[in-house]
Design a protein around this motif. Structure first.
Motif, PDB file in Angstrom:
ATOM      1  N   VAL A 139       0.841  -1.195   0.000  1.00 57.59           N
ATOM      2  CA  VAL A 139       0.000   0.000   0.000  1.00 57.59           C
ATOM      3  C   VAL A 139       0.879   1.250   0.000  1.00 57.59           C
ATOM      4  O   VAL A 139       0.646   2.196  -0.755  1.00 57.59           O
ATOM      5  CB  VAL A 139      -0.941   0.005   1.218  1.00 57.59           C
ATOM      6  N   ALA A 140       1.891   1.257   0.840  1.00 53.42           N
ATOM      7  CA  ALA A 140       2.743   2.434   0.985  1.00 53.42           C
ATOM      8  C   ALA A 140       3.783   2.557  -0.123  1.00 53.42           C
ATOM      9  O   ALA A 140       4.136   3.669  -0.515  1.00 53.42           O
ATOM     10  CB  ALA A 140       3.443   2.408   2.345  1.00 53.42           C
ATOM     11  N   ALA A 141       4.278   1.433  -0.630  1.00 54.08           N
ATOM     12  CA  ALA A 141       5.404   1.484  -1.568  1.00 54.08           C
ATOM     13  C   ALA A 141       5.321   0.358  -2.590  1.00 54.08           C
ATOM     14  O   ALA A 141       6.307  -0.332  -2.852  1.00 54.08           O
ATOM     15  CB  ALA A 141       6.720   1.410  -0.796  1.00 54.08           C
ATOM     16  N   GLY A 142       4.136   0.180  -3.189  1.00 51.67           N
ATOM     17  CA  GLY A 142       3.946  -0.941  -4.105  1.00 51.67           C
ATOM     18  C   GLY A 142       4.899  -0.935  -5.276  1.00 51.67           C
ATOM     19  O   GLY A 142       5.507  -1.969  -5.607  1.00 51.67           O
TER      20      GLY A 142
ATOM     21  N   ALA B 152      -5.439   3.570  -5.498  1.00 55.33           N
ATOM     22  CA  ALA B 152      -4.770   2.504  -6.260  1.00 55.33           C
ATOM     23  C   ALA B 152      -4.349   2.988  -7.636  1.00 55.33           C
ATOM     24  O   ALA B 152      -3.231   2.729  -8.094  1.00 55.33           O
ATOM     25  CB  ALA B 152      -5.697   1.297  -6.389  1.00 55.33           C
ATOM     26  N   TRP B 153      -5.233   3.711  -8.324  1.00 53.94           N
ATOM     27  CA  TRP B 153      -4.897   4.118  -9.693  1.00 53.94           C
ATOM     28  C   TRP B 153      -4.024   5.362  -9.719  1.00 53.94           C
ATOM     29  O   TRP B 153      -3.323   5.599 -10.687  1.00 53.94           O
ATOM     30  CB  TRP B 153      -6.181   4.345 -10.498  1.00 53.94           C
ATOM     31  N   ARG B 154      -4.060   6.169  -8.659  1.00 48.51           N
ATOM     32  CA  ARG B 154      -3.182   7.337  -8.652  1.00 48.51           C
ATOM     33  C   ARG B 154      -1.748   6.941  -8.332  1.00 48.51           C
ATOM     34  O   ARG B 154      -0.799   7.485  -8.898  1.00 48.51           O
ATOM     35  CB  ARG B 154      -3.659   8.377  -7.640  1.00 48.51           C
ATOM     36  N   GLY B 155      -1.544   6.022  -7.413  1.00 44.89           N
ATOM     37  CA  GLY B 155      -0.194   5.579  -7.074  1.00 44.89           C
ATOM     38  C   GLY B 155       0.574   6.642  -6.323  1.00 44.89           C
ATOM     39  O   GLY B 155       0.020   7.431  -5.557  1.00 44.89           O
ATOM     40  N   GLY B 156       1.898   6.669  -6.552  1.00 47.39           N
ATOM     41  CA  GLY B 156       2.748   7.645  -5.888  1.00 47.39           C
ATOM     42  C   GLY B 156       2.646   7.560  -4.377  1.00 47.39           C
ATOM     43  O   GLY B 156       2.579   6.484  -3.800  1.00 47.39           O
ATOM     44  N   SER B 157       2.605   8.729  -3.739  1.00 51.01           N
ATOM     45  CA  SER B 157       2.586   8.786  -2.278  1.00 51.01           C
ATOM     46  C   SER B 157       1.184   8.681  -1.694  1.00 51.01           C
ATOM     47  O   SER B 157       1.015   8.709  -0.473  1.00 51.01           O
ATOM     48  CB  SER B 157       3.225  10.092  -1.801  1.00 51.01           C
TER      49      SER B 157
ATOM     50  N   ALA C 185       1.020  16.546   0.464  1.00 48.36           N
ATOM     51  CA  ALA C 185       1.841  16.985  -0.678  1.00 48.36           C
ATOM     52  C   ALA C 185       2.201  15.765  -1.525  1.00 48.36           C
ATOM     53  O   ALA C 185       3.177  15.054  -1.249  1.00 48.36           O
ATOM     54  CB  ALA C 185       3.096  17.690  -0.181  1.00 48.36           C
ATOM     55  N   PHE C 186       1.414  15.526  -2.554  1.00 47.96           N
ATOM     56  CA  PHE C 186       1.544  14.317  -3.369  1.00 47.96           C
ATOM     57  C   PHE C 186       2.872  14.271  -4.120  1.00 47.96           C
ATOM     58  O   PHE C 186       3.309  15.260  -4.714  1.00 47.96           O
ATOM     59  CB  PHE C 186       0.389  14.248  -4.369  1.00 47.96           C
ATOM     60  N   LEU C 187       3.513  13.087  -4.102  1.00 47.49           N
ATOM     61  CA  LEU C 187       4.737  12.826  -4.860  1.00 47.49           C
ATOM     62  C   LEU C 187       4.471  11.664  -5.812  1.00 47.49           C
ATOM     63  O   LEU C 187       4.039  10.599  -5.380  1.00 47.49           O
ATOM     64  CB  LEU C 187       5.894  12.472  -3.925  1.00 47.49           C
ATOM     65  N   PRO C 188       4.730  11.819  -7.116  1.00 47.58           N
ATOM     66  CA  PRO C 188       4.401  10.749  -8.069  1.00 47.58           C
ATOM     67  C   PRO C 188       5.311   9.529  -7.977  1.00 47.58           C
ATOM     68  O   PRO C 188       4.873   8.415  -8.253  1.00 47.58           O
ATOM     69  CB  PRO C 188       4.531  11.438  -9.424  1.00 47.58           C
ATOM     70  N   SER C 189       6.591   9.719  -7.587  1.00 50.73           N
ATOM     71  CA  SER C 189       7.535   8.590  -7.516  1.00 50.73           C
ATOM     72  C   SER C 189       8.413   8.736  -6.273  1.00 50.73           C
ATOM     73  O   SER C 189       9.617   9.013  -6.370  1.00 50.73           O
ATOM     74  CB  SER C 189       8.409   8.544  -8.772  1.00 50.73           C
ATOM     75  N   PRO C 190       7.857   8.544  -5.091  1.00 53.59           N
ATOM     76  CA  PRO C 190       8.631   8.777  -3.871  1.00 53.59           C
ATOM     77  C   PRO C 190       9.687   7.710  -3.625  1.00 53.59           C
ATOM     78  O   PRO C 190       9.504   6.540  -3.962  1.00 53.59           O
ATOM     79  CB  PRO C 190       7.560   8.743  -2.776  1.00 53.59           C
ATOM     80  N   THR C 191      10.797   8.126  -3.030  1.00 49.92           N
ATOM     81  CA  THR C 191      11.824   7.193  -2.573  1.00 49.92           C
ATOM     82  C   THR C 191      11.398   6.610  -1.228  1.00 49.92           C
ATOM     83  O   THR C 191      10.421   7.069  -0.613  1.00 49.92           O
ATOM     84  CB  THR C 191      13.167   7.909  -2.399  1.00 49.92           C
TER      85      THR C 191
ATOM     86  N   LEU D  70       8.764   7.256   4.087  1.00 46.34           N
ATOM     87  CA  LEU D  70       8.820   7.221   5.550  1.00 46.34           C
ATOM     88  C   LEU D  70       8.631   8.616   6.145  1.00 46.34           C
ATOM     89  O   LEU D  70       8.035   8.762   7.219  1.00 46.34           O
ATOM     90  CB  LEU D  70      10.155   6.619   6.002  1.00 46.34           C
ATOM     91  N   ALA D  71       9.108   9.640   5.453  1.00 54.75           N
ATOM     92  CA  ALA D  71       8.932  11.014   5.942  1.00 54.75           C
ATOM     93  C   ALA D  71       7.452  11.414   5.918  1.00 54.75           C
ATOM     94  O   ALA D  71       6.954  12.046   6.853  1.00 54.75           O
ATOM     95  CB  ALA D  71       9.764  11.979   5.099  1.00 54.75           C
TER      96      ALA D  71
END
Length: 404
Positions: free
Chosen positions: A126-129, A314-319, A357-363, A368-369
């Motif tokens: 869920v958090a980092a699929g 699910a379809w938005r993804g990212g953060s 603050a949405f991030l499309p491809s978070p590390t 975790l932040a």
């Protein structure tokens, strides 16, 4: 013999895993266990199973049990301990049954080292699929689901090619309030929410099932686990909880996985896959009794708001996934402590997801932040005004995520 690291050994999944291991002592050995609050049970497990490693959350817990477990057991602490054990060359299978986002890093460590991940911690995907799946692919690691619904999908998919898939039908029990009127949900007590009609689970998961947020998490997990596209996943309410999910192929054939509600079956399959073994501890269906099954499509009432939010995330993804998961854990804890009503849980989660603050491809560090930031804000959560629920429920239908 396969060597198992059982993370979350004192929870319901952990205890059921020991039932499976005890049925096949010639095939499996648990070499690592971990616990958080239930140190009494963790000590008993260490004494009975004599694992090589015992992992606890902090130094204080380590001091409390150091002298009370066999001297052959090595104490490990926190994330360093999880990562050390998950990457150890002697471990073949990691059963991740830790509740919450705490299981994410050791899941990543497991797949980074090319091991089989028997995944019961849905929050990892869920958090980092995207991150977990890409890491597993790069290192040729197996992810075999332990959740009953995802195990059912995984099993049914063995009957056809992935290219032949039309859609996945994820089933949901509907929880204890399926037949309740919407206006009565504001009066749900903690005791009401903990009375699941078919499953015996921990408090957090039971409350998630009551709000249907558990199914929202499973929607997101299924999207990543099976690489599903929008339109390839639907949810049906199935109160009897014997059909754990279904797969429809492009020729119209629908394959369902049926079994009594017993988590030991998906656990056993995750450990023995691709083989099926007899003689295990799992319950069997009674074919002398009559069966009447219901499959109900969710409607547009507020009680199914969590499902709508799950699909959007699910379809938005990212953060969006980590924001949803963190906000839900905050809201459930606030409900348990009496700071918000039951019917305010899902609206709070939606508001938090939409405003983060949405991030499309978070590390991993960014994931975790975000998790920490949302939890920190949730500590000061105050009861919401009654009118908040009506406004937010309306937003859940009228205002989906904007596409990037």
């Amino acid at each position: 013999m396969k060597r198992i690291a059982l993370f979350g050994s004192t929870g319901s999944i952990g205890r059921s895993t020991f039932d499976v291991v005890e049925a096949y002592p010639e095939l499996f050995r648990v070499d690592a266990i971990s616990g958080h609050r239930n140190l009494h049970l963790l000590k008993a497990q260490a004494e009975k199973y004599r694992p090589k490693w015992v992992i606890v959350s902090d130094d204080q817990s380590a001091r409390l049990i150091q002298r009370e477990i066999p001297s052959s057991c090595e104490i490990c602490v926190g994330r360093e301990g999880f990562n050390r054990v998950a990457s150890h060359e002697s471990i073949d299978i990691v059963v991740s049954a830790i509740v919450g986002v705490a299981g994410l890093e050791c899941a990543l460590t497991t797949v980074r080292n090319g091991k089989r991940l028997a995944l019961a911690n849905k929050e990892s995907l869920v958090a980092a699929g995207a991150l977990v799946k890409e890491t597993a692919k790069q290192n040729q690691a197996e992810i075999v689901p332990v959740d009953s619904e995802h195990s059912a999908i995984f099993q049914a998919l063995q009957a056809g090619k992935r290219t032949e898939l039309e859609r996945v039908i994820l089933t949901a029990s509907g929880g204890p309030f399926l037949r309740w009127r919407d206006e009565d949900l504001k009066n749900v007590s903690l005791q009401d929410a903990l009375k699941h009609p078919t499953w015996n689970m921990g408090a957090k998961i039971t409350i998630d099932s009551a709000t249907l947020m558990n199914k929202a998490l499973e929607i997101i997990e299924a999207r990543w686990l099976f690489d599903l596209a929008e339109g390839e996943l639907v949810v049906m309410i199935h109160p009897q909880s014997v059909v754990h999910s279904m797969v429809e192929f492009r020729d119209g054939a629908v394959l369902a996985q049926w079994s009594p509600p017993d988590m030991r079956l998906p656990i056993q399959y995750a450990l023995t896959y691709p083989e099926r073994l007899g003689g295990g501890p799992t319950r069997r269906s009674d074919w002398r009794q009559a069966w009447a099954l219901e499959f109900l499509p969710p409607d547009d009432s507020p009680r199914f708001d969590a499902l709508r939010l799950g699909f959007e995330v699910a379809w938005r993804g990212g953060s969006a996934g980590v924001a949803l998961n963190a906000a839900n854990e905050v809201a459930v804890q606030a409900f348990v402590e009496g700071r918000i009503r039951f019917d305010q849980i899902v609206p709070f989660v939606r508001k938090t997801v939409e405003e983060h603050a949405f991030l499309p491809s978070p590390t991993l560090e960014e994931i975790l932040a975000i998790d920490r930031e949302i939890r920190a804000r949730g500590v000061a959560l105050k009861p919401m005004p009654p009118e908040g629920r009506t406004k937010w429920c309306a937003r859940s239908v009228r205002k989906p995520f904007k596409r990037e």
